[in-house]
Design an enzyme around this catalytic site. Structure first.
Site, PDB file in Angstrom:
ATOM      1  N   ASP A 109       0.847  -1.186   0.000  1.00  0.00           N
ATOM      2  CA  ASP A 109       0.000   0.000   0.000  1.00  0.00           C
ATOM      3  C   ASP A 109       0.883   1.237   0.000  1.00  0.00           C
ATOM      4  OD1 ASP A 109      -2.946   0.854   0.419  1.00  0.00           O
ATOM      5  OD2 ASP A 109      -1.852   2.060   1.890  1.00  0.00           O
ATOM      6  N   ILE A 110       0.521   2.221  -0.818  1.00  0.00           N
ATOM      7  CA  ILE A 110       1.257   3.494  -0.842  1.00  0.00           C
ATOM      8  C   ILE A 110       0.848   4.282   0.397  1.00  0.00           C
ATOM      9  CG2 ILE A 110       1.692   5.639  -2.090  1.00  0.00           C
ATOM     10  CD1 ILE A 110       0.838   4.127  -4.671  1.00  0.00           C
TER      11      ILE A 110
ATOM     12  N   ASN B  78      -2.798  13.103  -3.430  1.00  0.00           N
ATOM     13  CA  ASN B  78      -3.873  13.620  -4.284  1.00  0.00           C
ATOM     14  C   ASN B  78      -4.370  14.969  -3.784  1.00  0.00           C
ATOM     15  OD1 ASN B  78      -4.064  11.623  -6.260  1.00  0.00           O
ATOM     16  ND2 ASN B  78      -5.460  10.374  -5.045  1.00  0.00           N
TER      17      ASN B  78
ATOM     18  N   ASP C 298      -1.878  10.031 -10.057  1.00  0.00           N
ATOM     19  CA  ASP C 298      -1.811   9.076 -11.170  1.00  0.00           C
ATOM     20  C   ASP C 298      -0.371   8.830 -11.591  1.00  0.00           C
ATOM     21  OD1 ASP C 298      -4.563   8.914 -11.148  1.00  0.00           O
ATOM     22  OD2 ASP C 298      -4.850  10.071 -12.997  1.00  0.00           O
TER      23      ASP C 298
ATOM     24  N   GLU D  77      -4.724   2.328  -4.253  1.00  0.00           N
ATOM     25  CA  GLU D  77      -3.275   2.416  -4.085  1.00  0.00           C
ATOM     26  C   GLU D  77      -2.716   1.151  -3.468  1.00  0.00           C
ATOM     27  OE1 GLU D  77      -4.999   4.251  -0.321  1.00  0.00           O
ATOM     28  OE2 GLU D  77      -5.497   4.364  -2.426  1.00  0.00           O
TER      29      GLU D  77
END
Length: 167
Positions: free
Chosen positions: A37-38, A45, A54, A80
């Protein structure tokens, strides 16, 4: 195929995981499953815009592709979140690969679009090992579910870390 990253999607990953489990059982080999997971992706964002988010997703996908073998499965399974399955991989190898991947993401800045600078991004990784067992036994507690729990532990431990599930 996920249209943004070019990685496989969840549906394909689910089908491939069945094949990986079956092959591991037939050949008597371990396999690793990682959930990645980011960290703090929403803030990327919110701060830099969805175009930057993106770009981070596509660059992460590229870094993942550059750091895995052709036989490994890499899929985007959520906004993500990514699933990586590595056939013929034991716990020691999985730990080494997960740490290398974490460092590849963290140590190379992401260049933001339109010359607006760069960004340090980190990931959290949960990993588990599957081995000789039947598919029906795995359905009650599959390595992907164990890897997902380990991912939550990695996030709870402060993020930018790797946690190996106890299997």
């Amino acid at each position: 195929i996920d249209p943004l990253t070019g990685l496989h999607n969840r549906r394909f990953a689910d089908m491939q995981m069945e094949r990986i489990v079956r092959s591991a059982n037939e050949n008597g080999q371990d396999y690793a499953v990682m959930m990645v997971d980011i960290d703090h992706f929403k803030s990327i964002n919110d701060t830099y815009g969805h175009h930057a988010g993106d770009m981070v997703l596509t660059e992460i996908a590229s870094r993942f592709r550059d750091n895995f073998r052709d036989i490994d499965l890499i899929a985007r399974v959520g906004g993500e979140e990514f699933l990586i399955a590595m056939p013929e991989t034991d716990a020691t190898q999985a730990q080494i690969v997960a740490e290398r991947l974490r460092k590849v993401v963290r140590d190379t800045p992401f260049i933001l679009p339109e010359g607006s600078g760069d960004l340090t991004v980190t990931i959290s990784v949960g990993a588990a090992i599957g081995g000789l067992s039947t598919i029906s036994e795995l359905s009650s507690n599959p390595p992907s579910a164990l890897a997902d729990k380990a991912l939550y532990s990695a996030k709870g431990a402060g993020r930018d870390t790797v946690v190996m599930a106890k299997t």
